[in-house]
Design a protein around this motif. Structure first.
Motif: not given
Length: 214
Positions: A14-23
């Motif tokens: 459930s950890i979305s790295f696209a969201v994490v990296v983008s932020k």
């Protein structure tokens, strides 16, 4: 208590790295541009290659970590026909479902290519390399990430059966690959009508409702 590996794998997925990296890198929300898909290919459309690579590695790593953790806990029992083998299958499906429908991101996830790749490498190095080679060959010559993913999804379970025979994991991988193909149904339509974006092509307009269909 080994069954707890399954919900834990879902949380990892459930950890979305696209969201994490983008932020972390102060990039636009991956849901707001291109295909609207929180994955490495879409992040690449920002022009930030480092962010795309980090997204790819992160999404692949979570699949790999979930599988390796299950292997360490279950031991050799994971390759038998007993309960441990099915728990191992459950871990594989759960981490993939976590990526597709992440608890931490409103159940709106990616299409699962990188996570599926990490899963395959976690199961067996040769299996992962064979499937990755299929993706690379199709992507290099045809320049369509989605078509490469579809080809890899078809051949992944075939490679497994060829290498190890028919085991419970073959069923789990077939489920994963069927889900991956299902998540690419909009890409299949685009490929058929000639509107699918090629690798590296930027699209600055917001995704259409059809493109957002997962």
């Amino acid at each position: 208590m080994t069954w707890l590996l399954i919900p834990f794998a879902y949380l990892i997925g459930s950890i979305s790295f696209a969201v994490v990296v983008s932020k972390c890198m102060r990039l636009p929300d991956p849901y707001s541009y291109g295909s609207g898909n929180p994955g490495a290919t879409n992040v690449l459309r920002t022009g930030n290659k480092r962010a795309a690579v980090l997204t790819l590695l992160g999404d692949a790593l979570k699949g790999f970590v979930a599988v390796i953790l299950a292997r360490l806990v279950l031991g050799e029992a994971m390759v038998t026909q007993g309960a441990a083998a099915w728990i191992f299958c459950g871990v594989v499906i759960a981490v993939f479902l976590g990526h597709l429908y992440p608890l931490f991101h409103g159940f709106k996830g990616g299409k699962g290519v990188a996570t599926a790749c990490g899963i395959l490498f976690g199961i067996n190095l040769t299996l992962g390399l064979a499937t990755l080679a299929t993706w690379l060959i199709v992507a290099f010559f045809l320049r369509y990430s989605s078509l490469a993913a579809l080809a890899a999804a078809v051949f992944g379970p075939i490679y497994f059966v060829f290498l190890f025979g028919f085991q419970p994991m073959a069923i789990a991988l077939s489920v994963v690959c069927t889900l991956l193909i299902w998540r690419h149904r909009s890409n299949i339509r685009n490929l058929m009508n000639g509107t699918e974006m090629r690798i590296g092509k930027k699209k600055t307009t917001p995704p259409t409702p059809a493109e957002k269909v997962e």
